[in-house]
Enzyme design. Structure first.
Site, PDB file in Angstrom:
ATOM      1  N   ALA A   1      -4.432  10.005  21.296  1.00  0.00           N
ATOM      2  CA  ALA A   1      -4.113  10.675  22.921  1.00  0.00           C
ATOM      3  C   ALA A   1      -4.712  11.784  23.234  1.00  0.00           C
ATOM      4  CB  ALA A   1      -2.477   9.985  23.024  1.00  0.00           C
TER       5      ALA A   1
ATOM      6  N   TYR B   1      -3.280   4.705   9.812  1.00  0.00           N
ATOM      7  CA  TYR B   1      -3.386   5.424  11.095  1.00  0.00           C
ATOM      8  C   TYR B   1      -4.057   5.932  12.040  1.00  0.00           C
ATOM      9  CZ  TYR B   1      -0.460   8.925  14.557  1.00  0.00           C
ATOM     10  OH  TYR B   1       0.056   8.732  16.011  1.00  0.00           O
ATOM     11  N   ALA B   2      -5.667   6.614  11.445  1.00  0.00           N
ATOM     12  CA  ALA B   2      -6.751   6.224  12.181  1.00  0.00           C
ATOM     13  C   ALA B   2      -7.376   5.887  12.490  1.00  0.00           C
ATOM     14  CB  ALA B   2      -8.003   7.560  10.846  1.00  0.00           C
ATOM     15  N   LEU B   3      -7.514   4.001  12.226  1.00  0.00           N
ATOM     16  CA  LEU B   3      -7.699   2.857  12.675  1.00  0.00           C
ATOM     17  C   LEU B   3      -7.337   3.027  14.284  1.00  0.00           C
ATOM     18  CD1 LEU B   3     -10.262   0.424  12.623  1.00  0.00           C
ATOM     19  CD2 LEU B   3      -8.135  -0.380  10.920  1.00  0.00           C
ATOM     20  N   SER B   4      -5.751   2.535  13.912  1.00  0.00           N
ATOM     21  CA  SER B   4      -5.035   2.250  15.146  1.00  0.00           C
ATOM     22  C   SER B   4      -5.084   3.370  16.082  1.00  0.00           C
ATOM     23  CB  SER B   4      -3.392   2.349  14.432  1.00  0.00           C
ATOM     24  OG  SER B   4      -2.619   3.397  14.502  1.00  0.00           O
TER      25      SER B   4
ATOM     26  N   ASP C   1       0.526  -1.331  -0.217  1.00  0.00           N
ATOM     27  CA  ASP C   1       0.398   0.153   0.287  1.00  0.00           C
ATOM     28  C   ASP C   1       1.356   1.574   0.126  1.00  0.00           C
ATOM     29  OD1 ASP C   1      -2.083  -1.791  -0.073  1.00  0.00           O
ATOM     30  OD2 ASP C   1      -3.284  -1.245   2.086  1.00  0.00           O
TER      31      ASP C   1
ATOM     32  N   ASP D   1      -2.012  14.405  20.991  1.00  0.00           N
ATOM     33  CA  ASP D   1      -0.299  14.185  21.198  1.00  0.00           C
ATOM     34  C   ASP D   1      -0.398  14.443  19.181  1.00  0.00           C
ATOM     35  OD1 ASP D   1       0.604  13.144  22.777  1.00  0.00           O
ATOM     36  OD2 ASP D   1       1.178  10.607  22.888  1.00  0.00           O
TER      37      ASP D   1
ATOM     38  N   ASN E   1      -4.445   8.503   1.935  1.00  0.00           N
ATOM     39  CA  ASN E   1      -4.762   8.086   3.473  1.00  0.00           C
ATOM     40  C   ASN E   1      -4.897   9.662   4.289  1.00  0.00           C
ATOM     41  OD1 ASN E   1      -5.071   5.653   3.084  1.00  0.00           O
ATOM     42  ND2 ASN E   1      -2.970   5.308   4.011  1.00  0.00           N
TER      43      ASN E   1
END
Length: 311
Positions: A231, A209-212, A92, A196, A166
């Site tokens: 966070a 990244y948004a999912l994590s 990806d 953060d 993304n």
């Protein structure tokens, strides 16, 4: 805009062997930079494309690494002006790198996966020939995905602008402290947020990244963005789904070494007072999938849903 549809072949040409019709005669090939064994992998793809009657253009950076395996070598602008299709061999990240750069030319892309996940490079390399052959002949689904346009403004001047497939991320960089961000949507104040960082993600980026960071999965057909704090100091600061027509402005109020990332591939340092403005790009990403492709099949396979469950 993001709905997958069966596309008729309006570029068909006879193949030299007379074995079928080609929808795409001029094909660009983009490889994964510095990947082990990539020369042999791409040579196999080139041989296959030649056997189908395609002219192959190797992307310039790819050719620098593996040599000129195809008929031509071209940069992104040359590919956009000459080629009817871009074939991306990698993961990806490889697709992100070339996809947003090719978007202004409207060149469709097919992804052959050699990475770890492959949400948007969805054809496995093993046996790619059987999948790709009918696609070159016009048997494919086309999906158009919205892109983000982002700019960094300082003292009323746009210092940097780019396209993201993304996400756009504003974060604290390497400093061990939070950033304070003022967030506006369509000129309306939303909140001053200490966290953060903050992610603005497209539906394509909702699996990244948004999912994590705790954001939701957005189906590619949803015409919207997701805004996800990283966070947050105040736990009531939660992900918000916004209309894709919105203009989102993020002002750096207080921070040490803040930065902005675009698809985690392009980076710029920020100063207090900088504004990052995110809106829908005028360009779209054209992804081609094999017939029978389904988004939920991709999620189920990549996220390992229903493992151990008999369907």
């Amino acid at each position: 805009m993001n709905r997958a549809t069966l596309q008729p072949c309006d570029l068909a040409v006879d193949t030299p062997a007379g074995s079928g019709r080609l929808c795409f005669e001029r094909v660009a090939l983009v490889g994964k930079p510095n990947a082990s064994g990539s020369a042999a992998t791409l040579a196999r793809v080139v041989d296959f494309l030649h056997a189908q009657g395609c002219e192959v253009t190797l992307e310039h950076d790819t050719a620098q690494h593996v040599g000129a395996l195809g008929d031509r070598v071209a940069d992104v602008a040359g590919i956009g002006a000459h080629c009817q299709l871009a074939l991306v061999v990698g993961g990806d990240g490889t697709m992100l790198g070339i996809g947003r750069r090719l978007a202004p030319w409207g060149v469709p892309l097919i992804g052959i996966n050699q990475g770890r996940l492959g949400f948007i490079t969805d054809i496995p390399f093993d046996g790619f020939e059987a999948v790709l052959r009918p696609m070159l002949g016009g048997a494919y689904l086309e999906e158009r995905r919205a892109l983000l346009q982002a700019g960094v403004w300082r003292d009323g001047v746009c210092e940097f602008e780019t396209i993201a497939m993304n996400d756009v991320v504003v974060n604290r960089g390497g400093a061990p402290s939070m950033v304070e961000l003022r967030v506006e949507v369509d000129g309306h104040f939303v909140a001053n947020m200490r966290a953060d960082g903050l992610i603005i993600a497209s539906p394509t980026g909702s699996t990244a990244y948004a999912l994590s960071a705790g954001g939701p999965l957005l189906h590619p057909a949803i015409d919207g963005w997701v805004m996800v704090p990283i966070a947050p100091h105040t736990l009531s600061n939660r992900p918000v789904v916004l209309p894709a027509g919105s203009t989102i402005a993020i002002e750096v109020v207080a921070a040490r070494e803040p930065s902005a990332h675009f698809d985690m591939q392009t980076f710029t340092s920020l100063l207090e007072g900088d504004r990052i403005v995110v809106r829908r790009s005028q360009h779209v990403l054209r992804l081609l999938h094999p017939l029978g492709w389904n988004y939920f099949d991709t999620l189920r396979g990549k996220l390992h849903w229903n493992e151990g469950v008999v369907a």
